[in-house]
Design an enzyme around this catalytic site. Structure first.
Site, PDB file in Angstrom:
ATOM      1  N   ARG A  51      29.968  19.984 -13.500  1.00  0.00           N
ATOM      2  CA  ARG A  51      29.690  18.602 -13.895  1.00  0.00           C
ATOM      3  C   ARG A  51      30.945  17.745 -14.003  1.00  0.00           C
ATOM      4  NH1 ARG A  51      25.620  21.325 -15.245  1.00  0.00           N
ATOM      5  NH2 ARG A  51      27.196  22.830 -15.760  1.00  0.00           N
ATOM      6  N   THR A  52      31.947  18.249 -14.684  1.00  0.00           N
ATOM      7  CA  THR A  52      33.090  17.378 -14.974  1.00  0.00           C
ATOM      8  C   THR A  52      33.769  16.954 -13.675  1.00  0.00           C
ATOM      9  OG1 THR A  52      33.353  18.456 -17.094  1.00  0.00           O
ATOM     10  CG2 THR A  52      35.209  17.144 -16.336  1.00  0.00           C
ATOM     11  N   LYS A  80      51.989  30.180  -6.879  1.00  0.00           N
ATOM     12  CA  LYS A  80      53.366  30.491  -6.433  1.00  0.00           C
ATOM     13  C   LYS A  80      54.355  30.330  -7.577  1.00  0.00           C
ATOM     14  CE  LYS A  80      52.472  28.478  -1.876  1.00  0.00           C
ATOM     15  NZ  LYS A  80      52.863  27.355  -0.995  1.00  0.00           N
ATOM     16  N   ARG A 101      41.994  19.683 -15.514  1.00  0.00           N
ATOM     17  CA  ARG A 101      41.425  20.731 -16.379  1.00  0.00           C
ATOM     18  C   ARG A 101      42.323  21.946 -16.261  1.00  0.00           C
ATOM     19  NH1 ARG A 101      35.248  22.626 -16.743  1.00  0.00           N
ATOM     20  NH2 ARG A 101      35.278  20.726 -17.984  1.00  0.00           N
ATOM     21  N   HIS A 129      38.109  18.013 -25.023  1.00  0.00           N
ATOM     22  CA  HIS A 129      37.421  17.628 -23.788  1.00  0.00           C
ATOM     23  C   HIS A 129      36.934  16.184 -23.970  1.00  0.00           C
ATOM     24  CE1 HIS A 129      35.179  17.681 -20.204  1.00  0.00           C
ATOM     25  NE2 HIS A 129      34.507  18.809 -20.326  1.00  0.00           N
TER      26      HIS A 129
HETATM   27  C1  NCD Z   1      31.914  22.279 -21.114  1.00  0.00           C
HETATM   28  C2  NCD Z   1      33.381  22.666 -20.962  1.00  0.00           C
HETATM   29  O1  NCD Z   1      33.880  22.834 -19.861  1.00  0.00           O
HETATM   30  O2  NCD Z   1      34.003  22.764 -22.017  1.00  0.00           O
HETATM   31  N1  NCD Z   1      31.317  21.982 -19.869  1.00  0.00           N
HETATM   32  C3  NCD Z   1      31.394  20.704 -19.387  1.00  0.00           C
HETATM   33  O3  NCD Z   1      32.452  20.210 -19.098  1.00  0.00           O
HETATM   34  N2  NCD Z   1      30.254  20.012 -19.300  1.00  0.00           N
HETATM   35  C4  NCD Z   1      31.127  23.248 -21.908  1.00  0.00           C
HETATM   36  C5  NCD Z   1      31.117  24.686 -21.480  1.00  0.00           C
HETATM   37  O4  NCD Z   1      31.702  25.058 -20.473  1.00  0.00           O
HETATM   38  O5  NCD Z   1      30.465  25.438 -22.193  1.00  0.00           O
END
Ligand code: NCD
Length: 310
Positions: A51-52, A80, A101, A129
């Site tokens: 999703r993100t 590397k 991320r 997040h």
């Molecule tokens: C979450 C995350 O990555 O922290 N997912 C997301 O970004 N929607 C929650 C999860 O992974 O449980």
């Protein structure tokens, strides 16, 4: 240069502006379809995501911009031995804004210190997040209609769940908020959040082991999966992973207007039968993620350029 590392990097008035812009985008997406023409978003994902990453990419494409990036550490030069600091110095000359991320807490912050483009934290380890939090807030605003006077239950992995940590921080800025923190002993909210956020701001909270006891009191139930990838030992994960399973029987104990949120992905913690309950809004929540990220990209690029359109 403005970066978004934690949800409270936006003050309340900037947050209102972000959410209002996202709502305007929902009403009239066409108006924004060319707003980021010739701009590039880099998605630097050192950890899995559906999703993100895809909602960030969809957001930039909806704004008429372009995207580039990588979706795993394996396909980047980090294998590397390249540092995040060096990577971002280079990406700064390839893109106008980036979402990162990383499994290590603080990596996007380190990147921001070496970046000449806005860095958005798209999840750093078990820490924060922020864009999930903006998504959660847009969901609450639209479907609940208020941020004040809410009893919010967080259930599941409150130790490693970065979405929980960020949303607690963001909601703690509103009036008459109460939290019920539902988890097994081993997965309780970290002490630094209790001390620096909850106790410092006099936010009432209870720690509770049992979802059934807590659910009748809640206006919002925020379910989370147990974060398998952050456990040191698989046996502990297996023992804890199915501690909570929300099903129709438990939903029958909840208020008629309680909302169930979940950042997704879901594993076992919400039975599929709950999906048809009108109070289950997690798929709608995921949809809001695109609009809020469109709004964030727009605001950051406008600010970076110091002009009205990007
Ligand atoms: C979450 C995350 O990555 O922290 N997912 C997301 O970004 N929607 C929650 C999860 O992974 O449980």
């Amino acid at each position: 240069m403005r970066h978004i590392i934690s949800p409270t990097d936006l003050n309340l008035s900037e947050l209102n502006e972000l959410l209002s812009l996202a709502e305007d985008i929902i009403r009239d997406p066409e108006k924004y379809s060319d707003a980021c023409r010739k701009k590039k978003l880099a998605t630097l994902f050192y950890e899995p995501s559906t999703r993100t990453r895809l909602s960030f990419e969809s957001a930039m494409l909806n704004l008429g911009g372009s995207i580039l990036g990588f979706s795993s550490a394996d396909s980047s030069s980090s294998t590397k031995g390249e540092s995040v600091a060096d990577t971002i110095r280079v990406i700064s000359s390839y893109a106008d804004i980036c979402a990162m991320r990383h499994p290590k807490e603080g990596a996007p912050y380190v990147a921001s210190l070496h970046s000449s483009i806005p860095v958005i934290n798209a999840g750093d380890g078990g820490h924060n997040h922020p864009t999930q939090t903006f998504t959660d807030l847009l969901t609450i605003k639209n479907l609940k209609g208020r941020f004040d006077n809410l009893t919010v239950g967080f259930c599941g992995d409150l130790k490693f769940g970065r979405t929980v940590h960020s949303l607690i921080g963001a909601l703690s800025r509103y009036t008459n908020i109460k939290f019920i923190l539902i988890s097994p002993e081993e997965l309780k909210v970290p002490d630094y959040i209790k001390e620096e956020v909850l106790l410092q701001n006099n936010i009432p909270f209870e720690e509770e082991r049992c979802l059934v006891s807590a659910i009748p009191k809640l206006d919002i139930l925020y379910m989370t999966r147990v974060q398998k990838e952050r456990f040191f030992n698989e046996a502990d994960y297996i023992r804890l992973k199915d501690t909570y399973i929300l099903n129709s029987k438990k939903m029958a104990l909840a208020k008629e207007d309680m909302l169930v949120l979940h950042p997704l992905p879901r594993v076992n913690e919400i039975a599929v039968e709950v999906d048809d309950d009108p109070r289950a809004v997690y798929f709608k929540q995921a949809e809001y993620g695109v609009y809020v990220r469109m709004a964030l990209i727009l605001l950051l690029l406008r600010e970076a350029e110091g002009r009205k359109t990007c």
